[in-house]
Design a protein around this motif. Structure first.
Motif, mmCIF file in Angstrom:
data_model
loop_
_atom_site.group_PDB
_atom_site.id
_atom_site.type_symbol
_atom_site.label_atom_id
_atom_site.label_comp_id
_atom_site.label_asym_id
_atom_site.label_seq_id
_atom_site.Cartn_x
_atom_site.Cartn_y
_atom_site.Cartn_z
ATOM 1 N N ASP A 117 19.708 7.411 -1.633
ATOM 2 C CA ASP A 117 19.485 6.538 -2.775
ATOM 3 C C ASP A 117 19.008 5.197 -2.229
ATOM 4 O O ASP A 117 19.766 4.488 -1.557
ATOM 5 C CB ASP A 117 20.784 6.362 -3.563
ATOM 6 N N VAL A 118 17.741 4.855 -2.479
ATOM 7 C CA VAL A 118 17.161 3.624 -1.956
ATOM 8 C C VAL A 118 16.909 2.664 -3.112
ATOM 9 O O VAL A 118 16.235 3.013 -4.083
ATOM 10 C CB VAL A 118 15.837 3.905 -1.219
ATOM 11 N N ASN A 119 17.448 1.445 -2.975
ATOM 12 C CA ASN A 119 17.249 0.432 -4.002
ATOM 13 C C ASN A 119 16.217 -0.577 -3.504
ATOM 14 O O ASN A 119 16.425 -1.249 -2.494
ATOM 15 C CB ASN A 119 18.582 -0.275 -4.296
ATOM 16 N N ILE A 120 15.068 -0.651 -4.179
ATOM 17 C CA ILE A 120 14.011 -1.594 -3.790
ATOM 18 C C ILE A 120 14.321 -2.963 -4.384
ATOM 19 O O ILE A 120 14.495 -3.105 -5.597
ATOM 20 C CB ILE A 120 12.643 -1.098 -4.263
ATOM 21 N N LEU A 121 14.397 -3.972 -3.519
ATOM 22 C CA LEU A 121 14.761 -5.326 -3.935
ATOM 23 C C LEU A 121 13.541 -6.234 -4.122
ATOM 24 O O LEU A 121 13.521 -7.079 -5.014
ATOM 25 C CB LEU A 121 15.703 -5.955 -2.896
ATOM 26 N N ALA A 122 12.541 -6.095 -3.261
ATOM 27 C CA ALA A 122 11.329 -6.906 -3.354
ATOM 28 C C ALA A 122 10.292 -6.307 -2.420
ATOM 29 O O ALA A 122 10.638 -5.576 -1.481
ATOM 30 C CB ALA A 122 11.606 -8.366 -2.967
ATOM 31 N N GLY A 123 9.026 -6.616 -2.655
ATOM 32 C CA GLY A 123 8.002 -6.077 -1.758
ATOM 33 C C GLY A 123 6.607 -6.526 -2.127
ATOM 34 O O GLY A 123 6.372 -7.052 -3.216
ATOM 35 N N ALA A 124 5.692 -6.329 -1.190
ATOM 36 C CA ALA A 124 4.278 -6.651 -1.409
ATOM 37 C C ALA A 124 3.443 -5.923 -0.377
ATOM 38 O O ALA A 124 3.884 -5.703 0.754
ATOM 39 C CB ALA A 124 4.047 -8.152 -1.304
ATOM 40 N N ILE A 125 2.234 -5.558 -0.769
ATOM 41 C CA ILE A 125 1.246 -4.982 0.144
ATOM 42 C C ILE A 125 -0.029 -5.804 0.018
ATOM 43 O O ILE A 125 -0.472 -6.118 -1.085
ATOM 44 C CB ILE A 125 0.956 -3.508 -0.172
ATOM 45 N N GLU A 126 -0.586 -6.208 1.154
ATOM 46 C CA GLU A 126 -1.817 -6.983 1.149
ATOM 47 C C GLU A 126 -2.670 -6.566 2.329
ATOM 48 O O GLU A 126 -2.301 -5.657 3.080
ATOM 49 C CB GLU A 126 -1.495 -8.472 1.221
ATOM 50 N N GLU A 127 -3.809 -7.241 2.487
ATOM 51 C CA GLU A 127 -4.706 -6.939 3.597
ATOM 52 C C GLU A 127 -4.767 -8.112 4.566
ATOM 53 O O GLU A 127 -4.780 -9.271 4.155
ATOM 54 C CB GLU A 127 -6.120 -6.642 3.084
ATOM 55 N N ILE A 128 -4.780 -7.796 5.842
ATOM 56 C CA ILE A 128 -5.076 -8.775 6.874
ATOM 57 C C ILE A 128 -6.379 -8.306 7.502
ATOM 58 O O ILE A 128 -6.403 -7.305 8.221
ATOM 59 C CB ILE A 128 -3.961 -8.853 7.927
ATOM 60 N N GLY A 129 -7.462 -9.041 7.205
ATOM 61 C CA GLY A 129 -8.774 -8.520 7.555
ATOM 62 C C GLY A 129 -8.992 -7.236 6.778
ATOM 63 O O GLY A 129 -8.756 -7.167 5.577
ATOM 64 N N PRO A 130 -9.424 -6.160 7.446
ATOM 65 C CA PRO A 130 -9.677 -4.912 6.736
ATOM 66 C C PRO A 130 -8.466 -3.986 6.693
ATOM 67 O O PRO A 130 -8.548 -2.900 6.142
ATOM 68 C CB PRO A 130 -10.800 -4.283 7.568
ATOM 69 N N ARG A 131 -7.313 -4.407 7.270
ATOM 70 C CA ARG A 131 -6.196 -3.483 7.448
ATOM 71 C C ARG A 131 -5.026 -3.839 6.535
ATOM 72 O O ARG A 131 -4.655 -5.006 6.407
ATOM 73 C CB ARG A 131 -5.730 -3.517 8.917
#
Length: 353
Positions: free
Chosen positions: A304-318
């Motif tokens: 059981d995983v509780n997600i508290l906060a998060g973000a996905i972005e790019e650094i250059g092309p990755r």
């Protein structure tokens, strides 16, 4: 945006120091022991707080400041030792764009762009075609006859970029070129610099106090603090695994994800007795950053995983992602082992009841 970076260094700093005399005797040190290379064809960012020494460092590349120790070479030539015609030749190969544009108010757009070529003694018949090409490159064809007072900040900076390219330089220096611009105009100017880097193979060295600028455009980065380089490397490596506290401080507002207050206020450093949940930071790197790895782990391990906060972005092309989760402390080690076996980084932040 992917860029082909040629082998070798366009600019080399080797043990560079800079001191200024103090009134009444003694000296104050602005830079000390600066050693790093700017790869040819790269966009390299130097980031630091006000007073860290980054502007002084940049001004030594084109001989506006002289080092008091060490050497700076541009395409293999020692800038600090160059004088007269040799220094003028280096400066023709090093263009510079400024934070406050530095345009001549009495000259039109095309005349501002033409100025470096006039100073260099290029015949007028060759100047005008070159000016037209440069103004077209920065997208200001319709404004060639306007004066600086009639232009927006972003348009003025585009004129500054065109002017910096006038003598066909191999290196372009950017002195906080976007800090006076609004966010949308900043993005437009950064895209223009990236296009110039790609199309012309120009090496760009930029200084800034904004990590977001480095993230969006730079292939390499050096962090300066108190006149010293405290961290350097590929932008992706430095952003995803910062080693120095100064770097981590700069990155907190760019790649950092913070815990919600109601969790942060309850967080304990030591694991309490009895049932508890471990709070973990997961850093998702490379291609796996967008994979549903957490869902797979939950299904595979029955967690059981509780997600508290998060973000996905790019650094250059990755892609690069940060996720804060809480997991039953009794099985958290198992979860971390699973994630790390899939080349993701984990960090235990603490525990909550």
């Amino acid at each position: 945006m992917q860029r082909d970076i040629t082998s070798g260094a366009a600019i080399t700093f080797d043990g560079v120091g800079k001191s200024y005399p103090k009134t009444g005797g003694g000296s104050v040190t602005a830079l000390e022991g600066i050693s790093f290379e700017v790869p040819a064809g790269s966009i390299t960012g130097i980031i630091g707080r006000s007073g860290a020494g980054k502007s002084t460092l940049l001004r030594m590349v084109n001989g506006l400041e002289q080092p008091t120790a060490g050497t700076i070479t541009v395409a293999g030539r020692d800038v600090g030792r160059a004088r007269g015609a040799a220094l003028r030749e280096i400066r023709r190969e090093v263009g510079m764009i400024f934070q406050h544009f530095n345009l001549l108010s009495s000259r039109t757009v095309e005349d501002n762009v033409a100025l470096p070529m006039e100073i260099a003694g290029i015949p007028a018949a060759k100047i005008r075609p070159r000016v037209r090409d440069l103004i077209a490159r920065v997208g200001l064809e319709q404004l060639a006859g306007r004066y600086p007072a009639e232009l927006s900040g972003g348009q003025k900076q585009r004129v500054g970029i065109a002017r910096a390219l006038a003598t066909d330089p191999k290196v372009l220096l950017s002195d906080e070129a976007t800090s006076a611009l609004d966010p949308e105009t900043t993005r437009t100017v950064l895209r223009l610099l990236a296009d110039i880097n790609r199309d012309l193979g120009l090496t760009i060295l930029l200084i800034t106090h904004e990590m977001a600028v480095v993230r969006d455009i730079a292939s390499h980065v050096a962090v300066i603090e108190g006149g010293r380089i405290v961290e350097q490397g590929l932008t992706y490596d430095v952003f995803t695994a910062p080693q120095h506290p100064t770097t981590r401080s700069f990155l907190a507002g760019v790649t950092g994800v913070t815990l919600p207050r109601f969790i942060a206020d309850r967080l304990q450093t030591d694991r309490p007795a009895g049932p508890a949940r471990e709070v973990i930071r997961i850093t998702f790197l490379g291609d796996n950053a967008t994979d549903p790895l957490l869902a797979r782990m939950s299904a595979t391990l029955g967690l059981d995983v509780n997600i508290l906060a998060g973000a996905i972005e790019e650094i250059g092309p990755r892609p690069f992602g940060n996720l804060l989760v809480s997991i039953d402390a009794a099985r958290a080690a198992e979860a971390r082992a699973y994630l790390e076996s899939h080349q993701q980084r984990t960090e235990v932040l603490g525990y909550v009841l």
